[in-house]
Design a protein around this motif. Structure first.
Motif: not given
Length: 391
Positions: A214-215, A218, A221-222, A255, A333
């Motif tokens: 998950d991290i 994230q 996506t950053e 996702f 993240a």
């Protein structure tokens, strides 16, 4: 005694290479693999290799079944490929299996344990074994008892120097030695260049509990938000941890709208080289660690740069083995995105990390480590024969 393909339990890849190199040792007439039963079936036997599927993950009967298989096949000695969750994530089943070295001593069968982690160094709550601090403390106490049972083996080989020192200092162990992880294959020096096309961020493993993606999603996506979306791809390869069934299916669902996110699932052994060679960087989105990382060794074998969490003594452990990476704060993240961006934007740094990691991973080939194990097994057998002759 090991998890073994086509099964997918923890350490099955290490077990595959361990058996392969044992078969090639001139001193070894036959390898009997005490393998795990899985829904994927059982590897076929062949001349010089006999596969005895005699235990199952989370079965409370493993200790009796493996002991019966040892009595039936009568091996000269047993080499055990273990970590603390080898036999299960349920406490009774997992703990009972780790009494095997004690049982082998009672059966008068020489044994060497290759131990990949220590209960004392595992965060029981983060790794999914305990639901509260009190339970975690009880499990750590139980882990110390099981560690003493593992030390009933004739020899315990660990892949990290400080683990050897810890067992000597904390348990008074005199039968522990350092045995490097070893590189799985003899490889030519790989290209550290990034293949044409999208630059691939790769994560590979058995996911869930303390190894979650998950991290990393994230952080990815950053990076997309920062304008890197045109040439990036995130590949989350591998399957669920036995502790976390259904985890990767939930990842795919949660996702589904993330662009250029690829989930190839289980990766067969023959496809591993192409997978790692296609990556610009390998990410390790862990929140805790249970020992030396086989995936980091694989990344090194293919000359890949790594982005790693700054957890406890993990950095020291990694660098003791000669690996290098760019570090991030676990659970952050933005920190992970910064670390990925540092590697992806600096070709000289990425290439240098890849070369250093290749040198660390291939310093000692696994066939040499396995030969070392065979020499120690021969020494144990010689001592036993000498004692019998003296009676």
């Amino acid at each position: 005694m090991t998890a073994y393909p086509p099964g997918r339990n923890s350490l099955n890849e290490f077990g595959h290479h361990l058996v392969k190199h044992l078969e090639r040792q001139p001193e070894v007439a036959e390898v009997v693999v005490f393998a795990d039963e899985t829904d994927a079936g059982v590897a076929p036997s062949r001349p010089g290799l006999r596969v005895e599927a005699c235990w199952r993950f989370n079965s409370v009967g493993n200790l009796v079944r493996i002991a019966a298989a040892v009595r039936r096949t009568r091996p000269d000695a047993v080499l055990l490929n273990l970590q603390f969750a080898t036999f299960g994530d349920r406490r009774v089943a997992g703990g009972l299996g780790l009494l095997l070295p004690l049982v082998l001593r009672m059966l008068r069968v020489p044994s060497i344990v290759v131990l990949h982690n220590l209960a004392d160094n595992v965060d029981m709550r983060d790794a999914g074994f305990a639901s509260s601090a009190a339970v975690a403390r009880l499990l750590t106490m139980a882990g110390r008892i099981l560690t003493r049972a593992l030390l009933k083996a004739d020899l315990v080989a660990l892949t990290i120097p400080r683990y050897v020192e810890f067992l000597q200092r904390s348990y008074g162990a005199e039968n522990v030695v350092l045995a490097p992880h070893g590189s799985f294959e003899e490889l030519a020096v790989p290209s550290v260049d990034v293949p044409p096309g999208r630059r691939r961020i790769l994560a590979f493993g058995k996911w869930g509990t303390y190894k979650t993606v998950d991290i990393l999603v994230q952080a990815y996506t950053e990076l997309l938000r920062r304008g890197h979306g045109d040439d990036l791809e995130l590949v989350l390869a591998g399957t669920d941890s036995p502790n976390s069934p259904g985890y990767m299916a939930s990842v795919a669902e949660r996702f589904a709208d993330v662009p250029h996110l690829v989930l190839p699932g289980y990766v067969a052994e023959e496809d591993v080289p192409a997978l790692f060679s296609s990556a610009a960087v390998v990410a390790f989105p862990y929140t805790s660690t249970t020992g030396s990382s086989g995936v980091l060794h694989q990344a090194g074998e293919y000359g890949r740069a790594a982005v790693l969490p700054r957890i406890g003594d993990l950095v020291d452990i990694i660098e003791e083995e000669g690996f290098r990476g760019v570090y991030f704060e676990p659970g952050d993240a933005v920190s992970l995105a910064d670390a990925l961006q540092t590697v992806l934007q600096d070709d000289d740094l990425r290439s240098d990390l890849g070369r250093r990691n290749f040198a660390a991973a291939t310093g000692i080939p696994m066939f040499e480590v396995v030969h070392w194990h065979v020499l120690h097994l021969q020494r144990l057998l010689d001592r036993r024969r000498a004692r019998r002759g003296a009676r």
